[in-house]
Design a protein around this motif. Sequence first.
Motif, PDB file in Angstrom:
ATOM      1  N   MET A   1       0.792  -1.234   0.000  1.00  0.00           N
ATOM      2  CA  MET A   1       0.000   0.000   0.000  1.00  0.00           C
ATOM      3  C   MET A   1       0.819   1.276   0.000  1.00  0.00           C
ATOM      4  SD  MET A   1      -2.948  -1.205   2.686  1.00  0.00           S
ATOM      5  CE  MET A   1      -2.484  -2.858   3.184  1.00  0.00           C
ATOM      6  N   VAL A   2       0.232   2.299  -0.625  1.00  0.00           N
ATOM      7  CA  VAL A   2       0.696   3.676  -0.426  1.00  0.00           C
ATOM      8  C   VAL A   2      -0.292   4.275   0.556  1.00  0.00           C
ATOM      9  CG1 VAL A   2       0.894   5.983  -1.434  1.00  0.00           C
ATOM     10  CG2 VAL A   2       1.761   4.002  -2.700  1.00  0.00           C
ATOM     11  N   THR A   3       0.208   4.765   1.699  1.00  0.00           N
ATOM     12  CA  THR A   3      -0.695   5.260   2.733  1.00  0.00           C
ATOM     13  C   THR A   3      -0.907   6.766   2.608  1.00  0.00           C
ATOM     14  OG1 THR A   3       1.181   5.489   4.243  1.00  0.00           O
ATOM     15  CG2 THR A   3      -0.042   3.410   4.321  1.00  0.00           C
ATOM     16  N   TRP A   4      -2.175   7.176   2.630  1.00  0.00           N
ATOM     17  CA  TRP A   4      -2.531   8.586   2.475  1.00  0.00           C
ATOM     18  C   TRP A   4      -3.623   8.919   3.488  1.00  0.00           C
ATOM     19  CZ3 TRP A   4      -2.164  11.018  -2.958  1.00  0.00           C
ATOM     20  CH2 TRP A   4      -2.451  12.400  -2.922  1.00  0.00           C
ATOM     21  N   PRO A   5      -3.291   8.923   4.799  1.00  0.00           N
ATOM     22  CA  PRO A   5      -4.317   9.144   5.810  1.00  0.00           C
ATOM     23  C   PRO A   5      -4.890  10.558   5.764  1.00  0.00           C
ATOM     24  CG  PRO A   5      -2.144   9.091   6.801  1.00  0.00           C
ATOM     25  CD  PRO A   5      -1.955   8.750   5.361  1.00  0.00           C
ATOM     26  N   VAL A   6      -6.121  10.689   6.185  1.00  0.00           N
ATOM     27  CA  VAL A   6      -6.787  11.990   6.188  1.00  0.00           C
ATOM     28  C   VAL A   6      -7.293  12.332   7.590  1.00  0.00           C
ATOM     29  CG1 VAL A   6      -8.694  13.344   5.211  1.00  0.00           C
ATOM     30  CG2 VAL A   6      -7.494  11.686   3.764  1.00  0.00           C
ATOM     31  N   SER A   7      -8.163  11.456   8.126  1.00  0.00           N
ATOM     32  CA  SER A   7      -8.831  11.810   9.383  1.00  0.00           C
ATOM     33  C   SER A   7      -9.004  10.582  10.267  1.00  0.00           C
ATOM     34  CB  SER A   7     -10.199  12.413   9.057  1.00  0.00           C
ATOM     35  OG  SER A   7     -11.005  11.434   8.413  1.00  0.00           O
ATOM     36  N   ALA A   8      -9.947  10.672  11.221  1.00  0.00           N
ATOM     37  CA  ALA A   8     -10.260   9.580  12.140  1.00  0.00           C
ATOM     38  C   ALA A   8      -8.968   8.978  12.695  1.00  0.00           C
ATOM     39  CB  ALA A   8     -11.134   8.533  11.443  1.00  0.00           C
ATOM     40  N   GLU A   9      -8.871   7.616  12.697  1.00  0.00           N
ATOM     41  CA  GLU A   9      -7.659   6.978  13.254  1.00  0.00           C
ATOM     42  C   GLU A   9      -6.726   6.531  12.131  1.00  0.00           C
ATOM     43  OE1 GLU A   9      -9.253   3.212  11.862  1.00  0.00           O
ATOM     44  OE2 GLU A   9     -10.026   5.224  12.110  1.00  0.00           O
ATOM     45  N   GLN A  10      -6.849   7.171  10.955  1.00  0.00           N
ATOM     46  CA  GLN A  10      -6.114   6.690   9.776  1.00  0.00           C
ATOM     47  C   GLN A  10      -4.596   6.818   9.906  1.00  0.00           C
ATOM     48  OE1 GLN A  10      -8.265   8.955   6.833  1.00  0.00           O
ATOM     49  NE2 GLN A  10     -10.159   7.883   7.311  1.00  0.00           N
ATOM     50  N   PHE A  11      -4.121   7.819  10.656  1.00  0.00           N
ATOM     51  CA  PHE A  11      -2.661   7.945  10.843  1.00  0.00           C
ATOM     52  C   PHE A  11      -2.114   6.782  11.674  1.00  0.00           C
ATOM     53  CE2 PHE A  11      -3.361  12.237   9.335  1.00  0.00           C
ATOM     54  CZ  PHE A  11      -2.191  12.521   8.638  1.00  0.00           C
ATOM     55  N   PHE A  12      -2.955   6.236  12.576  1.00  0.00           N
ATOM     56  CA  PHE A  12      -2.527   5.061  13.352  1.00  0.00           C
ATOM     57  C   PHE A  12      -2.361   3.873  12.402  1.00  0.00           C
ATOM     58  CE2 PHE A  12      -5.066   6.666  17.325  1.00  0.00           C
ATOM     59  CZ  PHE A  12      -4.227   7.757  17.413  1.00  0.00           C
TER      60      PHE A  12
END
Length: 483
Positions: free
Chosen positions: A386-397
């Motif tokens: 995966m290429v990770t592209w977090p935005v909100s919620a717990e996505q950075f975790f």
Amino acid sequence: MGGEENQVHIFFFPFMAHGHMIPTIDMAKLFASRGVKATIVTTPLNAPLVSRTIQRSKGLGFDINIKTIKFPAVEVGLPEGCENADSITSHETQGEMTKKVFMATTMLQQPLEKLLQECHPDCLIADMFLPWTTDAAAKFGIPRLVFHGISCFSLCASDCLNRYKPYKKVSSDSELFVVPELPGDIKFTSKQLPDYMKQNVETDFTRLIQKVRESSLKSYGIVVNSFYELESDYANFFKELGRKAWHIGPVSLCNREFEDKAQRGKEASIDEHECLKWLDSKKPNSVVYICFGTVDKFSDSQLKEIAIALEASGQQFIWVVRKDKKAKDNEEWLPEGFEKRMESKGLIIRGWAPQVVILDHEAIGGFVTHCGWNSTIEGIAAGKPMVTWPVSAEQFFNEKLVTDVLKIGVAVGVQQWVTVYGDKIASGAVEKAVTRIMTGEEAKEMRSRVEALGGMAKRAIEEDGSSYSNLNALIEELRGRRH
């Protein structure tokens, strides 16, 4: 299993948003496949989203039903027919409207209690965003299990951050700090944490999160859409906190037939067979799949950067864009002549895509994701880097789990947690990240790691696998409580 009287009956009550409903329905099917009587509680306009799936499951002999309770849309000032958080379209009113959806859900307590009293199920599995259900179930001596819809890693990270508040001890919001006590030496910056975690002022949302936390602690336990082998350190850590949790996932793997995979969620905006035909014409691991979930929206200028990056990378792609093709000529987010040039190379799906069908295809070699947990665990189960592209919620975790713990993906470089619109990333960074998961030695290593995890995921749900055994243990525990 014994007769009717011995059958365990479970109520499933998802929050009214696709990202919450889809895994809950999968979970209900999973329990029903073990002889449990499953009842899904939802509102009239959400019922059609699940009825097709339910009909198919009943055809397989599963005991699975829907009960509806009226959603007080108008009473809280929502437009008639707005019964799902995803039906809120305009960004300006998004915060206000979402607040009203949450308000409306609290008004469902009485009708739910009436149902609990009538049917007296053995257990209520309710979404984290319905914290009042713990008390509602307790009135009738019914255990409530919480479905957070997130990874155990995220549950543990949140717990440590809430207890030790290390983000208060840094000199700037871009300084890295280690999360105390959390296994794996995990580092964050304060910028990457959810606003509601750091706010000193009380808002409706911080109050809700506080209630979620309290009701989780008071509940019977937690069901997790994950499998023990994927995050064993965190499952063990969670247990040491004295919390009960059952890893019973990946729940998406309960969909074995093509129709079941294709019909999860909304009606797809593309014919599933067309999509597969296109993928069948491609070599294994040669197509990158880009999709940012059901909620996150990107600005036109950001979508344009992604388009430029895809073209420059030379990779073949399937790109899901939450845009209507109303004004075909006025698609300013697409570079001039892009679709014409990309005709054989790329497929743009505007709207809803049959994600599990696409990810499972051998032609897909990588996944660009916003790191919502549903997408992350589906990507892992399908064995895709995966290429990770977090935005909100717990996505950075989830990003940290993918990139730092499991080492099956690369970060696109987002630094800032936001509510809806993603952090601006230039095409160069996107192109570089896509190339890194698709070609070269590093890509090969990540792919072999994630393929191994995908194999473990499939074994976990087979007979005697960890998730299979966890689910059995939970059902037996609930059966035992009756006597």
